[in-house]
Design a protein around this motif. Structure first.
Motif, PDB file in Angstrom:
ATOM      1  N   LEU A   1       0.884  -1.217   0.072  1.00  0.00           N
ATOM      2  CA  LEU A   1      -0.142   0.205  -0.198  1.00  0.00           C
ATOM      3  C   LEU A   1       0.630   1.356  -0.058  1.00  0.00           C
ATOM      4  N   GLY A   2       1.698   0.888   0.918  1.00  0.00           N
ATOM      5  CA  GLY A   2       2.704   1.937   1.201  1.00  0.00           C
ATOM      6  C   GLY A   2       2.523   3.260   1.725  1.00  0.00           C
ATOM      7  N   VAL A   3       1.131   3.258   2.528  1.00  0.00           N
ATOM      8  CA  VAL A   3       0.941   4.253   3.661  1.00  0.00           C
ATOM      9  C   VAL A   3       0.009   3.547   4.742  1.00  0.00           C
ATOM     10  N   THR A   4       0.401   3.618   5.501  1.00  0.00           N
ATOM     11  CA  THR A   4       0.233   3.286   6.935  1.00  0.00           C
ATOM     12  C   THR A   4      -1.226   3.526   6.756  1.00  0.00           C
ATOM     13  N   PRO A   5      -1.971   2.616   7.009  1.00  0.00           N
ATOM     14  CA  PRO A   5      -3.604   2.515   6.845  1.00  0.00           C
ATOM     15  C   PRO A   5      -4.234   1.959   8.129  1.00  0.00           C
ATOM     16  N   SER A   6      -5.212   2.662   8.251  1.00  0.00           N
ATOM     17  CA  SER A   6      -6.050   2.604  10.026  1.00  0.00           C
ATOM     18  C   SER A   6      -6.735   1.949  10.128  1.00  0.00           C
ATOM     19  N   LEU A   7      -7.193   1.602  11.189  1.00  0.00           N
ATOM     20  CA  LEU A   7      -7.675   0.242  11.981  1.00  0.00           C
ATOM     21  C   LEU A   7      -9.291   0.577  11.597  1.00  0.00           C
ATOM     22  N   PRO A   8      -9.874   0.829  10.660  1.00  0.00           N
ATOM     23  CA  PRO A   8     -10.436   0.117  10.237  1.00  0.00           C
ATOM     24  C   PRO A   8     -10.285  -0.665   9.349  1.00  0.00           C
ATOM     25  N   VAL A   9      -9.520  -0.173   7.726  1.00  0.00           N
ATOM     26  CA  VAL A   9      -9.121  -1.187   7.304  1.00  0.00           C
ATOM     27  C   VAL A   9      -8.767  -2.203   7.811  1.00  0.00           C
ATOM     28  N   LEU A  10      -7.927  -2.327   8.413  1.00  0.00           N
ATOM     29  CA  LEU A  10      -7.146  -3.493   8.672  1.00  0.00           C
ATOM     30  C   LEU A  10      -7.874  -4.784  10.161  1.00  0.00           C
ATOM     31  N   ALA A  11      -9.101  -3.643  10.486  1.00  0.00           N
ATOM     32  CA  ALA A  11      -9.944  -4.711  11.561  1.00  0.00           C
ATOM     33  C   ALA A  11     -10.448  -6.323  10.978  1.00  0.00           C
ATOM     34  N   PRO A  12     -10.989  -5.827   9.559  1.00  0.00           N
ATOM     35  CA  PRO A  12     -11.669  -7.154   9.067  1.00  0.00           C
ATOM     36  C   PRO A  12     -10.326  -8.342   9.240  1.00  0.00           C
ATOM     37  N   GLY A  13      -9.579  -7.967   8.483  1.00  0.00           N
ATOM     38  CA  GLY A  13      -7.607  -8.879   7.866  1.00  0.00           C
ATOM     39  C   GLY A  13      -7.273 -10.150   9.099  1.00  0.00           C
ATOM     40  N   LEU A  14      -7.961  -8.639  10.925  1.00  0.00           N
ATOM     41  CA  LEU A  14      -7.696  -9.122  11.906  1.00  0.00           C
ATOM     42  C   LEU A  14      -8.605  -9.612  12.642  1.00  0.00           C
ATOM     43  N   ALA A  15      -9.234  -9.519  12.779  1.00  0.00           N
ATOM     44  CA  ALA A  15     -10.973 -10.203  12.417  1.00  0.00           C
ATOM     45  C   ALA A  15     -10.505 -11.781  12.515  1.00  0.00           C
ATOM     46  N   GLU A  16     -10.271 -11.694  10.574  1.00  0.00           N
ATOM     47  CA  GLU A  16     -10.176 -12.804  10.278  1.00  0.00           C
ATOM     48  C   GLU A  16      -9.318 -13.833  10.602  1.00  0.00           C
ATOM     49  N   ALA A  17      -8.258 -13.485  11.126  1.00  0.00           N
ATOM     50  CA  ALA A  17      -7.127 -14.242  11.656  1.00  0.00           C
ATOM     51  C   ALA A  17      -7.401 -14.687  12.981  1.00  0.00           C
TER      52      ALA A  17
END
Length: 145
Positions: free
Chosen positions: A98-114
């Motif tokens: 991505l090149g930029v730091t994503p926000s937590l709402p962007v990361l949350a679905p992947g973390l929730a899946e894991a």
């Protein structure tokens, strides 16, 4: 713990979960939406773990001392954590590309899946282990100790 005590506990869990359902203008993240957005290997592992979660107690009742129960108990945990690691690897690759730091709402679905896959592996292994222990008891056993 008696079953009648589970209702107040479940009600308390719903009350504790309400901050997670705060209005953001988007649909709330649910287990079904996590599964729907998962990669194909993660979906396949989730289906296998859910099948093991159901099959463990069924096998314990129909065929005591079956080797399938031990196989489910030993393989569920590594499968769940393999799917979690796959998801976290995909998240890390996405963040790196991505090149930029994503926000937590962007990361949350992947973390929730894991976390869901790790939890599913733990739950399946625990249920299979408990089913195996209880089905392996001799008929003269009256207690769990």
């Amino acid at each position: 713990m008696r079953l009648r005590h589970l209702s107040p506990i479940a009600a308390a869990g719903v009350l504790l979960a309400t901050p997670a359902l705060a209005s953001t203008g988007r649909q709330p993240l649910t287990f079904v939406s996590i599964f729907a957005d998962a990669a194909l290997p993660v979906k396949m592992i989730a289906v296998i773990l859910i099948a093991g979660l159901v099959a463990g107690p069924v096998i314990a009742v129909t065929r005591p001392n079956a080797k399938w129960i031990a196989a489910i108990a030993k393989s569920a945990l590594p499968l769940g954590f393999a799917a979690a690691a796959y998801t976290l690897l995909a998240c890390a690759l996405g963040v790196a590309n991505l090149g930029v730091t994503p926000s937590l709402p962007v990361l949350a679905p992947g973390l929730a899946e894991a976390l869901m896959m790790a939890m599913l592996g733990l739950l399946t292994a625990g249920v299979a282990r408990l089913a195996g222990e209880l089905s392996g008891r001799r008929p003269e056993d009256t207690g769990l100790v």
